[in-house]
Design a protein around this motif. Structure first.
Motif, PDB file in Angstrom:
ATOM      1  N   HIS A 133       0.863  -1.234  -0.197  1.00  0.00           N
ATOM      2  CA  HIS A 133      -0.073  -0.283   0.221  1.00  0.00           C
ATOM      3  C   HIS A 133       0.666   0.893  -0.221  1.00  0.00           C
ATOM      4  CE1 HIS A 133      -3.283  -2.843   1.162  1.00  0.00           C
ATOM      5  NE2 HIS A 133      -2.571  -3.104   1.714  1.00  0.00           N
ATOM      6  N   TRP A 134       1.041   1.406  -1.212  1.00  0.00           N
ATOM      7  CA  TRP A 134       1.562   3.270  -1.102  1.00  0.00           C
ATOM      8  C   TRP A 134       0.829   4.091  -0.334  1.00  0.00           C
ATOM      9  CZ3 TRP A 134       6.972   2.120  -2.758  1.00  0.00           C
ATOM     10  CH2 TRP A 134       7.167   1.650  -2.662  1.00  0.00           C
ATOM     11  N   THR A 139      -0.973   4.989   0.958  1.00  0.00           N
ATOM     12  CA  THR A 139      -2.826   5.058   1.621  1.00  0.00           C
ATOM     13  C   THR A 139      -3.056   4.078   1.579  1.00  0.00           C
ATOM     14  OG1 THR A 139      -3.573   5.719  -0.373  1.00  0.00           O
ATOM     15  CG2 THR A 139      -2.991   7.512   1.262  1.00  0.00           C
ATOM     16  N   TRP A 140      -4.003   3.426   2.161  1.00  0.00           N
ATOM     17  CA  TRP A 140      -4.703   1.934   2.572  1.00  0.00           C
ATOM     18  C   TRP A 140      -4.936   1.051   0.599  1.00  0.00           C
ATOM     19  CZ3 TRP A 140      -3.499  -2.084   5.485  1.00  0.00           C
ATOM     20  CH2 TRP A 140      -4.567  -3.218   5.066  1.00  0.00           C
TER      21      TRP A 140
END
Length: 215
Positions: free
Chosen positions: A211-212, A214-215
């Protein structure tokens, strides 16, 4: 015994939980264990406080008694273990894992070395905060994992187990571990492996777990 001819990536991807392929008849040289411990002691730890201790159980009577506590933890657990309900495995793989676990259940007392990694604390952690728990376990887990990686590179097999912790006080009495100020983290069987040809295990694709920002 010289280390196996493995790259760092091969050690990282082929260090498996070994149960059925533990050689129960071959003694483990003390020098090998000490080599692994020296590497384990290089692991990072919270605030660089090396609060860990490693109890190595080789006496047959103590191994048998500790294995009995492990079995009790599986058959008569004192605490409810909450499952997350997520099952990413297939039925065939699940059956193999169950058979492997049953083998260890039946033969744990025969494993040449049982390792109990411990961490010193100021008091029991049952009611510690989430941050406190994370700091404590984060200060012992890297060292244990480095021990397991070092063991793999030397032809030794290991597996992380925790059922005996249901009877941690009894294990502490058996091994003369100060119960109020030393937490046991796991019970690790250690033995030479039958063959050294372990492969990388099936895992979730990176795209599904990364998850880059943010989720």
């Amino acid at each position: 015994m010289p280390p196996l001819d493995l790259t760092a990536d091969e050690v990282l991807t082929t260090t498996r939980a070994v149960r059925r392929r533990l050689d129960l008849d071959r003694p483990v040289e003390r020098t090998l264990i000490e080599e692994c411990l020296r590497l384990a002691a290089q692991a990072p730890t919270g605030r660089n406080r090396q609060r860990w201790d490693f109890v190595l159980v080789t006496d047959p009577a103590r191994r048998a008694a500790l294995a009995d506590l492990y079995r009790l933890g599986l058959t008569r657990p004192r605490q409810q273990v909450v499952r997350d309900g997520v099952d990413r495995g297939d039925p065939v793989r699940g059956r193999r894992i169950a058979e492997s676990a049953q083998y260890l259940f039946d033969h744990l007392h025969e494993v040449p070395v049982l390792l109990v990694p411990c961490i010193r604390v100021r008091g029991r952690h049952e009611n510690a905060s989430h941050v406190g728990q994370a700091n404590t376990w984060g200060s012992i887990l890297p060292a244990v994992w480095q021990f397991m990686l070092a063991a793999r590179s030397r032809g030794l097999g290991t597996a992380w187990t925790t059922p005996h912790l249901h009877y941690e006080r009894e294990a502490a009495e058996l091994l003369s571990i100060p119960y109020e100020t030393v937490l046991q983290a796991a019970l690790i069987p250690v033995a030479h492996t039958i063959g050294t040809d372990f492969r990388a295990g099936p895992r979730t694709e990176v795209d599904e777990i990364a998850h880059w920002d943010t989720w």
